[in-house]
Design an enzyme around this catalytic site. Structure first.
Site, short mmCIF file in Angstrom:
data_model
loop_
_atom_site.label_atom_id
_atom_site.label_comp_id
_atom_site.label_asym_id
_atom_site.label_seq_id
_atom_site.Cartn_x
_atom_site.Cartn_y
_atom_site.Cartn_z
N CYS A 79 -37.03 5.98 -2.09
CA CYS A 79 -38.37 6.46 -2.44
C CYS A 79 -38.82 5.88 -3.77
O CYS A 79 -39.15 4.71 -3.86
CB CYS A 79 -38.40 7.98 -2.42
SG CYS A 79 -40.08 8.65 -2.37
N HIS A 167 -36.40 9.38 2.76
CA HIS A 167 -35.23 10.06 2.18
C HIS A 167 -34.13 10.22 3.24
O HIS A 167 -34.20 11.10 4.10
CB HIS A 167 -35.63 11.45 1.66
CG HIS A 167 -36.48 11.40 0.43
ND1 HIS A 167 -35.95 11.40 -0.84
CD2 HIS A 167 -37.82 11.33 0.27
CE1 HIS A 167 -36.92 11.35 -1.73
NE2 HIS A 167 -38.07 11.30 -1.08
N GLU A 169 -31.24 11.35 2.78
CA GLU A 169 -30.35 12.45 2.43
C GLU A 169 -30.75 13.77 3.04
O GLU A 169 -29.92 14.69 3.09
CB GLU A 169 -30.27 12.59 0.90
CG GLU A 169 -31.53 13.04 0.21
CD GLU A 169 -32.47 11.92 -0.19
OE1 GLU A 169 -33.28 12.11 -1.11
OE2 GLU A 169 -32.38 10.84 0.43
#
Length: 510
Positions: A79, A167, A169
């Site tokens: 990002c 993202h 994660e």
């Protein structure tokens, strides 16, 4: 360890999740602030740049020196990190024409690219940014797009440098863990050797080197964190560990005697100290949540200071501090993240206390602590115990603390927790407890008007305490527990159930 991963934190709310996903791959990682990176990078095999609430186009944008990283170590920008690598290396970042928040799907991935191995077109990813990469840096190749984001992923040719606008994660990125594994294992060559057993071995050796022949005072609570910390320290220094279990007057019903009995047979040197009057005196008339926490922390330190003077050559205070405690109290890295609430076991000791702090679990999440405990042979019953806050019932009694309020909440909590066990629900809940609210409500009992306390029940599911969602307990169970509480606990005439998630709420009410 020579297989570490360095995560440079630019202040993203998701930075801690990057660390979690990396550790789930059995790879050790450390989070450091972008403005204070390690001077020695030799132990890091790969670097990840986090997201950020900032824009790379702003004058105050985080702007680290990557001269010793970019082109020299495998590097992944996430990002903001991806935008940073574009904007400051001759690409172009501008404001997006469309809002790019939430779910998106990859419309193109480079089929022969190792980075996206096992990831197909249509894979869901999670976007959270208002800027977008309009032009890639020279020598960069686009390797992924979505319907709205042309440069959703790219690679710098001639370097092991990647950038992704989404993202990986977060759980909403369905192949995010695969992407991180591809980058770290297949591309960067990081070994997946960070296991609970490896953590125990390295931690015991580190503790032995750190403590030597000194003695350690450790505060036990009966919970998972302090017990695992005590077991690690016991493995490292044996009889030089002195454990103290303090009754602060804010424990669950009968918990002081039950916990002391629980430790019998574990080989630990445990002393029980009843300081309940001391804590309750310090809390008298105090209703502010932060000042309550501070008062409890202060008295804890005073009690341990007194006890340490009774142990000759005691030079260390052991604590079961874990990563979420640190993150919520202050930025875990000294970086730009916000303080949520202070924890009594975070922030160092006052000058008058001559003990140094040792925290074997400081960089572990709750589920990692449980796995480490299991690897050392601790019982499933102990490891499965719900977390309980260090300040105890003080932060579940909203407003000022009195012995009467503590007694009421202990009875309510006892009925709720025992009910969960009796209905086979305890192990399906990550944490549960009751809150005593600072309001009275009108009720009717035996045709008479009552004006008594309201309590809120809270049960959440979580992995590490950083995020949590409320548990949809059966209506029949809630009905039974509510009736039991109102009929058996004098002073309570109303029970409500908390259905808030974290975020935006926290698990505890204070």
């Amino acid at each position: 360890m020579q297989n570490n991963v360095l995560i440079l934190d630019f202040g993203s709310q998701y930075t801690q999740l990057i660390a979690r996903r990396v550790r789930e791959l059995n790879i050790y990682c450390e989070i450091k602030p972008y403005n204070n990176p390690p001077e020695d990078l030799s132990s890091y095999k790969a670097v990840i740049l986090s997201g950020s609430p900032h824009s790379v186009r702003a004058e105050d944008a985080p702007h680290p020196d990557l001269s010793e990283i970019k082109g020299k170590k495998p590097l992944l920008g996430v990002c903001y990190g991806a935008q940073y690598l574009a904007h400051f290396y001759d690409g172009e970042v501008g404001q997006s024409n469309t809002r790019e928040y939430g779910r998106a799907n990859l419309s193109m991935v480079a089929g022969d690219e190792t980075f996206f191995k096992g990831v197909s077109e249509g894979s869901q990813v999670w976007m959270s940014h208002s800027d977008t990469i309009k032009k890639l840096p020279p020598e960069a190749t686009c390797i992924a797009s979505t319907h709205d984001v042309e440069n959703a992923g790219y690679k710098i040719n001639g370097e092991v440098t990647y950038g992704i606008q989404f993202h990986p994660e977060v759980y909403h990125s369905t192949d995010g863990k695969q992407i991180l594994e591809n980058f770290l294992v297949k591309i960067a060559g990081v070994s997946q050797t960070w296991t609970p057993d490896a953590f125990v071995d390295t931690t015991v050796k580190r503790l032995q080197d750190q403590i030597g022949d000194d003695r350690v005072i450790l505060g036990l609570s009966g919970g998972v964190d302090s017990t695992v910390a005590a077991t690690l320290l016991h493995k490292a220094i044996g009889k030089n560990l002195y454990c103290i279990f303090v009754n602060n007057g804010l424990l669950r019903k009968d918990e002081f005697t039950e916990v002391l009995k629980q430790y019998e047979g574990m080989g630990l040197n445990v002393k029980g100290v009843d300081a309940s009057a001391r804590f309750l005196d310090a809390l008298q008339g105090e209703s502010d949540p932060e000042r309550k926490r501070k008062a409890i922390g202060r008295v804890f330190v005073e009690v341990f200071d007194d006890e340490s003077k009774l142990v000759e050559n005691a030079k260390w205070l052991g604590q079961g501090t874990i990563y979420p405690d640190v993150i919520e109290s202050v930025s875990a890295t000294g970086g730009p993240s916000a303080t949520i609430k202070s924890h009594h076991n975070v922030g160092g000791l006052p000058d008058y206390m001559k003990l140094k702090v040792v925290e074997p679990l400081r960089m572990l999440f709750k589920d990692e602590v449980r796995r480490v405990g299991a690897s050392m042979g601790l019982s499933k019953e102990l490891l499965g115990r719900h977390p309980f806050p260090g300040p105890g019932l003080a932060i579940r009694i909203l407003g000022d603390i009195t012995p009467e309020k503590v007694s009421i909440l202990q009875e309510v909590d006892h009925i709720f927790i025992n009910g969960l066990r009796e209905w086979g629900l305890y192990d399906k809940v990550w944490q549960a407890g009751a809150m005593l609210l600072p309001v009275n409500s009108v009720g009717v009992m035996g045709d008479e008007r009552t004006y008594e306390k309201c309590v809120a029940l809270r049960a959440v599911e979580s992995t590490d305490g950083m995020t949590a969602d409320w548990v949809n307990l059966p209506y029949e169970f809630l009905q039974k527990v509510s009736n039991d509480i109102i009929n058996k606990v004098k002073g309570v005439n109303r029970v409500v159930y908390d259905i808030s998630s974290k975020p935006p709420a926290t698990i505890e009410w204070e």
